[in-house]
Design an enzyme around this catalytic site. Structure first.
Site, PDB file in Angstrom:
ATOM      1  N   GLU A   1      -6.018   8.164  20.812  1.00 13.11           N
ATOM      2  CA  GLU A   1      -5.042   8.686  19.763  1.00 13.11           C
ATOM      3  C   GLU A   1      -4.374   9.620  20.906  1.00 13.11           C
ATOM      4  O   GLU A   1      -4.415  10.441  22.080  1.00 13.11           O
ATOM      5  CB  GLU A   1      -5.854   9.550  18.916  1.00 13.11           C
ATOM      6  CG  GLU A   1      -5.694   8.962  17.635  1.00 13.11           C
ATOM      7  CD  GLU A   1      -5.323   7.618  17.136  1.00 13.11           C
ATOM      8  OE1 GLU A   1      -4.295   6.902  17.341  1.00 13.11           O
ATOM      9  OE2 GLU A   1      -6.614   7.187  16.826  1.00 13.11           O
ATOM     10  N   HIS A   2      -2.834   9.431  20.582  1.00 15.57           N
ATOM     11  CA  HIS A   2      -1.972  10.259  21.207  1.00 15.57           C
ATOM     12  C   HIS A   2      -2.007  10.084  22.703  1.00 15.57           C
ATOM     13  O   HIS A   2      -1.181  10.403  23.014  1.00 15.57           O
ATOM     14  CB  HIS A   2      -2.100  11.450  20.463  1.00 15.57           C
ATOM     15  CG  HIS A   2      -1.904  11.649  19.011  1.00 15.57           C
ATOM     16  ND1 HIS A   2      -0.714  11.756  18.764  1.00 15.57           N
ATOM     17  CD2 HIS A   2      -2.416  12.373  17.888  1.00 15.57           C
ATOM     18  CE1 HIS A   2      -0.405  11.855  17.583  1.00 15.57           C
ATOM     19  NE2 HIS A   2      -1.826  11.689  16.917  1.00 15.57           N
TER      20      HIS A   2
ATOM     21  N   SER B   1       9.517  -8.315  -1.132  1.00 14.41           N
ATOM     22  CA  SER B   1       7.618  -7.733  -1.354  1.00 14.41           C
ATOM     23  C   SER B   1       8.017  -7.918  -3.052  1.00 14.41           C
ATOM     24  O   SER B   1       8.017  -7.781  -3.330  1.00 14.41           O
ATOM     25  CB  SER B   1       7.985  -6.668  -0.451  1.00 14.41           C
ATOM     26  OG  SER B   1       6.525  -5.961  -0.260  1.00 14.41           O
TER      27      SER B   1
ATOM     28  N   LEU C   1      -3.148   2.986   8.884  1.00 17.38           N
ATOM     29  CA  LEU C   1      -3.624   1.844   9.180  1.00 17.38           C
ATOM     30  C   LEU C   1      -2.761   0.308   9.784  1.00 17.38           C
ATOM     31  O   LEU C   1      -2.875  -0.400   9.723  1.00 17.38           O
ATOM     32  CB  LEU C   1      -4.375   0.834   7.962  1.00 17.38           C
ATOM     33  CG  LEU C   1      -5.790   2.191   7.320  1.00 17.38           C
ATOM     34  CD1 LEU C   1      -6.032   1.374   6.685  1.00 17.38           C
ATOM     35  CD2 LEU C   1      -6.843   2.427   8.640  1.00 17.38           C
ATOM     36  N   SER C   2      -1.461   1.441   9.927  1.00 18.99           N
ATOM     37  CA  SER C   2       0.294   0.456  10.319  1.00 18.99           C
ATOM     38  C   SER C   2       0.688  -0.447   9.390  1.00 18.99           C
ATOM     39  O   SER C   2       0.923  -1.547  10.130  1.00 18.99           O
ATOM     40  CB  SER C   2      -0.733  -0.379  11.598  1.00 18.99           C
ATOM     41  OG  SER C   2       0.402   0.563  12.813  1.00 18.99           O
TER      42      SER C   2
ATOM     43  N   ASP D   1       0.488   0.066  17.829  1.00 20.16           N
ATOM     44  CA  ASP D   1       0.557  -0.400  16.228  1.00 20.16           C
ATOM     45  C   ASP D   1       0.873  -2.404  16.559  1.00 20.16           C
ATOM     46  O   ASP D   1       0.086  -3.027  15.769  1.00 20.16           O
ATOM     47  CB  ASP D   1       0.741   0.311  15.544  1.00 20.16           C
ATOM     48  CG  ASP D   1       0.613   0.892  15.616  1.00 20.16           C
ATOM     49  OD1 ASP D   1      -0.562   2.102  15.713  1.00 20.16           O
ATOM     50  OD2 ASP D   1       1.484   2.642  14.492  1.00 20.16           O
TER      51      ASP D   1
HETATM   52  P1  ADP Z   1       1.625   2.313   8.012  1.00 22.97           P
HETATM   53  O1  ADP Z   1       2.494   2.397   9.143  1.00 22.97           O
HETATM   54  O2  ADP Z   1       0.750   3.445   8.560  1.00 22.97           O
HETATM   55  O3  ADP Z   1       0.813   1.967   6.782  1.00 22.97           O
HETATM   56  P2  ADP Z   1       4.203   3.756   7.693  1.00 22.97           P
HETATM   57  O4  ADP Z   1       5.201   4.734   7.010  1.00 22.97           O
HETATM   58  O5  ADP Z   1       4.510   3.833   9.243  1.00 22.97           O
HETATM   59  O6  ADP Z   1       3.013   4.212   7.170  1.00 22.97           O
HETATM   60  O7  ADP Z   1       4.540   2.690   6.893  1.00 22.97           O
HETATM   61  C1  ADP Z   1       4.591   2.459   5.166  1.00 22.97           C
HETATM   62  C2  ADP Z   1       6.364   1.659   5.235  1.00 22.97           C
HETATM   63  O8  ADP Z   1       6.157   0.772   5.602  1.00 22.97           O
HETATM   64  C3  ADP Z   1       6.059   1.618   3.338  1.00 22.97           C
HETATM   65  O9  ADP Z   1       6.626   2.529   3.334  1.00 22.97           O
HETATM   66  C4  ADP Z   1       6.781   1.273   3.222  1.00 22.97           C
HETATM   67  O10 ADP Z   1       8.756   1.037   3.297  1.00 22.97           O
HETATM   68  C5  ADP Z   1       6.484   0.009   4.028  1.00 22.97           C
HETATM   69  N1  ADP Z   1       5.403  -1.500   4.032  1.00 22.97           N
HETATM   70  C6  ADP Z   1       4.490  -1.361   4.021  1.00 22.97           C
HETATM   71  N2  ADP Z   1       3.336  -2.169   3.353  1.00 22.97           N
HETATM   72  C7  ADP Z   1       4.786  -2.765   1.839  1.00 22.97           C
HETATM   73  C8  ADP Z   1       4.479  -4.114   1.928  1.00 22.97           C
HETATM   74  N3  ADP Z   1       4.044  -4.611   1.656  1.00 22.97           N
HETATM   75  N4  ADP Z   1       5.879  -4.318   1.303  1.00 22.97           N
HETATM   76  C9  ADP Z   1       6.546  -3.590   1.425  1.00 22.97           C
HETATM   77  N5  ADP Z   1       6.958  -2.469   2.323  1.00 22.97           N
HETATM   78  C10 ADP Z   1       6.245  -2.421   2.844  1.00 22.97           C
HETATM   79 MG    MG Z   2       3.026   2.761  10.916  1.00 28.75          MG
END
Ligand code: ADP
Ligand code: MG
Length: 384
Positions: free
Chosen positions: A34-35, A68, A126-127, A173
């Site tokens: 991590e990191h 989406s 969880l990306s 990721d």
């Molecule tokens: P993580 O990658 O840890 O889940 P992030 O902040 O990097 O968190 O990414 C989350 C962002 O990705 C959300 O705020 C949204 O903009 C986008 N996202 C994730 N899942 C979806 C989805 N199913 N539909 C549209 N946008 C999504």
């Molecule tokens: Mg992310």
């Protein structure tokens, strides 16, 4: 698979024709490392069964349409010529960023209709963002016959996220989502992107890996990430190396003795010991001593909590509760300041551990966590 049909049907309802195909790309959990990815070091993610699914058709008129199923609002229509970094704060910046990065690298993408949905929890570490990027990149690679390899797609997706979205992330990721294989963890050297698939089939050995999504995301996480990154760069500069990856574990004490700044010293110690932990976990898994990785995971958590200082009370509570209740090991995973932790456990202990964690959260007045089992799953692929 029902979800694929739904994505196809929704695409037809939105755009009035069958999609050219449907692609999938998973979220990931990082087992250890991590990191380290912005220090040219080692990481070891595996893919989750949770994934983004995208139905996509190509267009030849310079238009990108995005929808989406998981976000309120209609179809976004963008002109490729208008795409520019950091102009879009919405979710659409992730897929649009990928199209931008492909075009900027000289690939002849002339438009697309995209409908997507994802089962990767958003913002839980969880990306979900990488899943979105990679599913779009793989679809366009296929539809436009770009012939790019998985690691190249991952690089372009990272560029989309760093430059177009404006979020600093390493390469882990996107590589995990693009390159992982079912039943394996991916040992990745983030300097040269050398990869090795390490067999990681816990169920066959009577173990389970739980993911505990704390459902918190502390607001200052982006700024703190930037500070850690800058601190690591400072450490590397003071030690006269390109990246902290270049400090051998055997030389750690000597390197620390050369650093006056206690903050920098702690960051360096985490990164150098974390790289060593990844190598130890790889060696243990390759020798079939899977249970012995538990304490290494817990050690990694202590380093992230005490030296790198990216944990938070909720993550610490998962780890301390799990270890006290008999887990083989536990650690926060992902960037920290909220998000998720992982717990390695004997299969027979899963219910007891889950209950102990839920009760500890209730007693501390925290929001109930989401606990699920993570089975190492397939990376990105075309599904129809
Ligand atoms: P993580 O990658 O840890 O889940 P992030 O902040 O990097 O968190 O990414 C989350 C962002 O990705 C959300 O705020 C949204 O903009 C986008 N996202 C994730 N899942 C979806 C989805 N199913 N539909 C549209 N946008 C999504
Ligand atoms: Mg992310």
């Amino acid at each position: 698979m029902a979800a694929q049909h739904q994505v196809r049907e929704a695409f037809v309802a939105l755009y009035g024709a069958e999609p050219d195909g449907v692609w999938a790309a998973p979220g990931r959990v990082n087992l250890i490392g991590e990191h380290t990815d912005y220090n040219d070091g080692f990481v070891m993610p595996f893919a989750l069964p949770h994934e983004a699914l995208a139905a996509v058709s190509r267009r030849d008129d310079g238009i990108l349409r995005l929808h989406s199923a998981d976000i309120e609002g209609g179809v976004a229509e963008l002109r490729l010529d208008d795409l520019a970094p950091e102009t879009d704060e919405a979710w659409t910046s992730y897929p649009a960023g990928v199209v931008w990065a492909l075009r900027e690298a000289g690939h002849p993408v002339t438009g697309a209709d995209i409908h997507l949905t994802s089962t990767v929890p958003s913002g839980a570490g969880l990306s979900s963002s990488a899943a979105l990027e990679v599913v779009v990149a793989l679809a366009l690679n296929d539809l436009y016959d770009l012939g790019l390899q998985r690691w190249q797609l991952a690089r372009l997706c990272q560029r989309a996220e760093n430059v177009y979205v404006g979020a600093p992330t390493g390469i882990m990721d996107q590589t995990a989502s693009a390159c992982c294989e079912a039943g394996h963890a991916l040992f990745l050297d983030t300097r040269d992107l050398a990869q090795k698939q390490i067999p990681f089939d816990l169920a066959a050995e009577g173990m389970r890996l739980l993911v505990v999504d704390t459902r918190v995301k502390h607001a200052h996480s982006n700024g703190e990430y930037g500070k850690r990154r800058a601190g690591c760069e400072k450490g590397a500069a003071l030690l006269g190396v390109d990246a902290l990856r270049d400090v051998p574990y055997a030389d750690l004490d000597a390197a620390l003795a050369r650093l006056d700044d206690e903050e920098v010293r702690r960051l360096v110690r985490h990164v150098v010991t974390e790289d060593e932990r990844v190598e130890r976990v790889v060696a243990l898994l390759e020798s079939g001593d899977t249970r012995a990785i538990g304490p290494v995971l817990t050690e990694g958590h202590a380093s992230l909590r005490d030296d790198f200082r990216v944990s938070c009370p909720e993550l610490d509570l998962v780890v301390s509760t799990a270890v006290a209740a008999g887990a083989l090991g536990a650690r926060m995973t992902g960037g920290g300041f909220g998000g998720s932790a992982i717990v390695l456990a004997e299969a027979a202990d899963v219910d007891t551990l889950t209950k102990a964690i839920e009760e500890a959260f209730a007693a501390a007045g925290h929001t109930a966590p989401r606990v699920f089992e993570a089975v190492p799953s397939a990376g990105a692929r075309r599904v129809s």
